[in-house]
Each structure stands twice: as C-alpha cells, then as structure tokens.
Design a protein around this motif. Structure first.
Motif, PDB file in Angstrom:
ATOM      1  N   LYS A   1       1.410 -67.600-116.614  1.00  0.00           N
ATOM      2  CA  LYS A   1      -0.034 -67.583-116.352  1.00  0.00           C
ATOM      3  C   LYS A   1      -0.748 -68.482-117.349  1.00  0.00           C
ATOM      4  CE  LYS A   1      -0.521 -63.054-114.273  1.00  0.00           C
ATOM      5  NZ  LYS A   1      -1.195 -61.754-114.363  1.00  0.00           N
ATOM      6  N   ARG A   2      -1.850 -69.027-116.902  1.00  0.00           N
ATOM      7  CA  ARG A   2      -2.675 -69.890-117.739  1.00  0.00           C
ATOM      8  C   ARG A   2      -3.492 -69.030-118.698  1.00  0.00           C
ATOM      9  NH1 ARG A   2      -4.591 -74.900-117.844  1.00  0.00           N
ATOM     10  NH2 ARG A   2      -6.587 -75.155-118.852  1.00  0.00           N
ATOM     11  N   SER A   3      -3.616 -69.488-119.923  1.00  0.00           N
ATOM     12  CA  SER A   3      -4.443 -68.819-120.928  1.00  0.00           C
ATOM     13  C   SER A   3      -5.727 -69.610-121.124  1.00  0.00           C
ATOM     14  CB  SER A   3      -3.701 -68.734-122.261  1.00  0.00           C
ATOM     15  OG  SER A   3      -2.537 -67.958-122.121  1.00  0.00           O
ATOM     16  N   TYR A   4      -6.841 -68.882-121.254  1.00  0.00           N
ATOM     17  CA  TYR A   4      -8.144 -69.500-121.455  1.00  0.00           C
ATOM     18  C   TYR A   4      -8.726 -69.031-122.788  1.00  0.00           C
ATOM     19  CZ  TYR A   4      -8.020 -70.523-116.457  1.00  0.00           C
ATOM     20  OH  TYR A   4      -7.671 -70.987-115.217  1.00  0.00           O
ATOM     21  N   ASN A   5      -9.405 -69.925-123.480  1.00  0.00           N
ATOM     22  CA  ASN A   5     -10.094 -69.558-124.719  1.00  0.00           C
ATOM     23  C   ASN A   5     -11.277 -68.654-124.405  1.00  0.00           C
ATOM     24  OD1 ASN A   5      -8.519 -70.998-126.528  1.00  0.00           O
ATOM     25  ND2 ASN A   5      -9.742 -72.847-126.286  1.00  0.00           N
ATOM     26  N   ILE A   6     -11.524 -67.712-125.293  1.00  0.00           N
ATOM     27  CA  ILE A   6     -12.753 -66.925-125.244  1.00  0.00           C
ATOM     28  C   ILE A   6     -13.747 -67.674-126.122  1.00  0.00           C
ATOM     29  CG2 ILE A   6     -13.863 -64.741-125.819  1.00  0.00           C
ATOM     30  CD1 ILE A   6     -11.099 -63.402-125.440  1.00  0.00           C
ATOM     31  N   ASP A   7     -14.729 -68.301-125.498  1.00  0.00           N
ATOM     32  CA  ASP A   7     -15.702 -69.092-126.237  1.00  0.00           C
ATOM     33  C   ASP A   7     -16.928 -68.285-126.629  1.00  0.00           C
ATOM     34  OD1 ASP A   7     -14.304 -71.645-126.210  1.00  0.00           O
ATOM     35  OD2 ASP A   7     -14.600 -71.575-124.047  1.00  0.00           O
ATOM     36  N   ALA A   8     -17.143 -67.148-126.005  1.00  0.00           N
ATOM     37  CA  ALA A   8     -18.230 -66.236-126.371  1.00  0.00           C
ATOM     38  C   ALA A   8     -17.962 -64.893-125.707  1.00  0.00           C
ATOM     39  CB  ALA A   8     -19.583 -66.784-125.933  1.00  0.00           C
TER      40      ALA A   8
ATOM     41  N   ALA B   1     -11.130 -58.201-114.987  1.00  0.00           N
ATOM     42  CA  ALA B   1     -10.360 -59.245-114.301  1.00  0.00           C
ATOM     43  C   ALA B   1      -9.318 -59.889-115.199  1.00  0.00           C
ATOM     44  CB  ALA B   1     -11.297 -60.327-113.771  1.00  0.00           C
ATOM     45  N   VAL B   2      -9.309 -59.527-116.491  1.00  0.00           N
ATOM     46  CA  VAL B   2      -8.444 -60.237-117.436  1.00  0.00           C
ATOM     47  C   VAL B   2      -7.673 -59.292-118.341  1.00  0.00           C
ATOM     48  CG1 VAL B   2     -10.023 -62.214-117.470  1.00  0.00           C
ATOM     49  CG2 VAL B   2     -10.228 -60.455-119.219  1.00  0.00           C
ATOM     50  N   THR B   3      -6.670 -59.861-118.972  1.00  0.00           N
ATOM     51  CA  THR B   3      -5.934 -59.199-120.032  1.00  0.00           C
ATOM     52  C   THR B   3      -6.144 -60.035-121.283  1.00  0.00           C
ATOM     53  OG1 THR B   3      -4.282 -58.418-118.465  1.00  0.00           O
ATOM     54  CG2 THR B   3      -3.660 -58.428-120.801  1.00  0.00           C
TER      55      THR B   3
ATOM     56  N   GLY C   1      -4.050 -58.958-112.164  1.00  0.00           N
ATOM     57  CA  GLY C   1      -4.001 -58.790-110.713  1.00  0.00           C
ATOM     58  C   GLY C   1      -5.270 -58.227-110.102  1.00  0.00           C
ATOM     59  N   ASN C   2      -6.278 -57.960-110.910  1.00  0.00           N
ATOM     60  CA  ASN C   2      -7.525 -57.368-110.419  1.00  0.00           C
ATOM     61  C   ASN C   2      -8.602 -58.434-110.216  1.00  0.00           C
ATOM     62  OD1 ASN C   2      -9.358 -55.390-109.636  1.00  0.00           O
ATOM     63  ND2 ASN C   2      -9.994 -54.955-111.733  1.00  0.00           N
ATOM     64  N   VAL C   3      -8.228 -59.538-109.601  1.00  0.00           N
ATOM     65  CA  VAL C   3      -9.184 -60.600-109.297  1.00  0.00           C
ATOM     66  C   VAL C   3      -8.844 -61.130-107.905  1.00  0.00           C
ATOM     67  CG1 VAL C   3      -7.837 -62.404-110.460  1.00  0.00           C
ATOM     68  CG2 VAL C   3     -10.278 -62.716-110.136  1.00  0.00           C
ATOM     69  N   ALA C   4      -9.873 -61.426-107.129  1.00  0.00           N
ATOM     70  CA  ALA C   4      -9.664 -61.896-105.759  1.00  0.00           C
ATOM     71  C   ALA C   4     -10.556 -63.106-105.482  1.00  0.00           C
ATOM     72  CB  ALA C   4      -9.978 -60.787-104.760  1.00  0.00           C
ATOM     73  N   ASP C   5     -10.102 -63.942-104.581  1.00  0.00           N
ATOM     74  CA  ASP C   5     -10.850 -65.123-104.151  1.00  0.00           C
ATOM     75  C   ASP C   5     -11.704 -64.728-102.947  1.00  0.00           C
ATOM     76  OD1 ASP C   5     -11.691 -67.631-103.195  1.00  0.00           O
ATOM     77  OD2 ASP C   5      -9.773 -68.574-103.666  1.00  0.00           O
ATOM     78  N   THR C   6     -13.005 -64.984-103.004  1.00  0.00           N
ATOM     79  CA  THR C   6     -13.886 -64.630-101.895  1.00  0.00           C
ATOM     80  C   THR C   6     -13.822 -65.647-100.760  1.00  0.00           C
ATOM     81  OG1 THR C   6     -15.805 -65.843-102.755  1.00  0.00           O
ATOM     82  CG2 THR C   6     -15.525 -63.543-103.484  1.00  0.00           C
ATOM     83  N   GLY C   7     -13.230 -66.825-101.033  1.00  0.00           N
ATOM     84  CA  GLY C   7     -13.176 -67.870-100.013  1.00  0.00           C
ATOM     85  C   GLY C   7     -14.427 -68.735 -99.960  1.00  0.00           C
ATOM     86  N   ILE C   8     -15.371 -68.493-100.865  1.00  0.00           N
ATOM     87  CA  ILE C   8     -16.622 -69.250-100.888  1.00  0.00           C
ATOM     88  C   ILE C   8     -16.595 -70.203-102.073  1.00  0.00           C
ATOM     89  CG2 ILE C   8     -19.128 -69.105-101.112  1.00  0.00           C
ATOM     90  CD1 ILE C   8     -18.873 -66.229 -99.970  1.00  0.00           C
ATOM     91  N   GLY C   9     -16.929 -71.448-101.812  1.00  0.00           N
ATOM     92  CA  GLY C   9     -16.980 -72.452-102.869  1.00  0.00           C
ATOM     93  C   GLY C   9     -18.183 -73.344-102.685  1.00  0.00           C
TER      94      GLY C   9
END
Length: 186
Positions: free
Chosen positions: A90-97, A130-132, A143-151
């Motif tokens: 899985k990709r890791s993202y920085n917590i910027d705030a 939505a994150v760990t 696993g508690n995140v879903a794509d709404t299909g809207i962009g």
C-alpha cells in the motif's frame, strides 16, 4: 471564556497545521496539463450532478466547478488496471496537518499530495476511519474507503470523491487520485 478557549484551540490547530504542513505546493499523481480545459460530456456531467444531489451535496460549495463534474473514467485510471495483483504494498502518505475538533470528536488528516491545490478541511480532510496511521508521520488507506464514481477536472487536476463510514455515518472527501486503486496502491 468558552469562546476564548475555542479561539485558542483553533489558533493552536492552525499553528500545528502550518508547522507540520508548511505552505509548500505538493506534487500529485492525478495531474495532466492537457486536462486544463477539459469538458465532460453533457450526459456524464448530468449523471454526476444527480449522484451528488442524491448524496446531499450542496452544489454551490463544491471544491470543483459544477460544469467539470463527470462519471467518465479518465484514461489514466485504466493504465495499470490489471497490475493490481502485483501491487502488494500500500502507498503511504505524509500527514501534513491534523484537525482535532473536540466539540464533534472529528479527527482528520491533511495530505498535500492528495490535495495539492485549494485544500479545505470540509472537502479534502481525510477522516481517520479511512486510514491506518503508521508509527511515524504517515498513514495508509484501509479497507473502509470506497470510490463514489464521481470525479471532476479542475485546472489540470483530476479530483475523485471517496467515502468512508464512521459511527454509522457516511463521510465524504475529495482527493487527487485517478480511482480507488490509485489512491490505495499507486
């Protein structure tokens, strides 16, 4: 006294956010300069608007122009679509705030990578459900995140609306990612 406490808390939150995140312009995956003047098909735009209205969105306060909403999948979302089996990490993202609102028990993370322009806590704050969180200053989507299909396309950025559930309530956030696979594994 209560108002003063709220002001001090808000000021502290703002300072923590600036100290962690700074005012840097981040890179993001979902950017293509050829999309700066993109216009979706009328049918795709109308369907995206209908879906947003059904989910209770106020179309006057979206982080993107209403006319750029679409349910059409960007070409980039299909690149590597069959490689999801080889993407075991899985990709890791920085917590910027971090937003901590004790009045509503709301805790959200900001990632400049996922919201490289026009960030607001209301639209782009990542709910902690939505994150760990990692042991450092980073997180991964669970696993508690879903794509709404809207962009939507806005000034070359592609934004996607995602959802998560916390305390039996659906929460939404917009992130600059091509789709759910790109958000989680990239």
């Amino acid at each position: 006294m209560k108002t003063l406490t709220k002001l001090v808390s808000l000021s502290l939150l703002l300072l923590v956010g600036l100290a962690i995140g700074g005012a840097t312009q981040a890179n993001a995956e979902a950017y293509n300069p050829s999309y700066e003047n993109f216009a979706p098909s009328q049918k795709a735009n109308e369907e995206a608007i209908r879906l947003l209205k059904e989910s209770g969105d106020d179309l006057q306060n979206l982080p993107v122009p209403v006319e750029s909403l679409t349910i059409e999948q960007p070409i980039e979302s299909t690149i590597g679509a069959n490689s999801s089996l080889i993407r075991a990490t899985k990709r890791s993202y920085n917590i910027d705030a971090i937003l901590i609102d004790k009045n509503t028990n709301r805790v959200e993370y900001r990632s400049n990578y996922l919201a490289p322009a026009g960030f607001t806590w209301y639209d782009n704050g990542i709910p902690t459900s939505a994150v760990t969180k990692g042991s450092g200053n980073w997180f991964q989507f669970n696993g508690n995140v879903a794509d709404t299909g809207i962009g939507a396309y806005d000034q070359g950025w592609y934004w996607r609306k995602f959802s998560t559930i916390t305390n039996n309530k659906v929460l939404y956030f917009w992130a600059s990612a091509w789709n759910l696979n790109d958000l989680i594994y990239n």
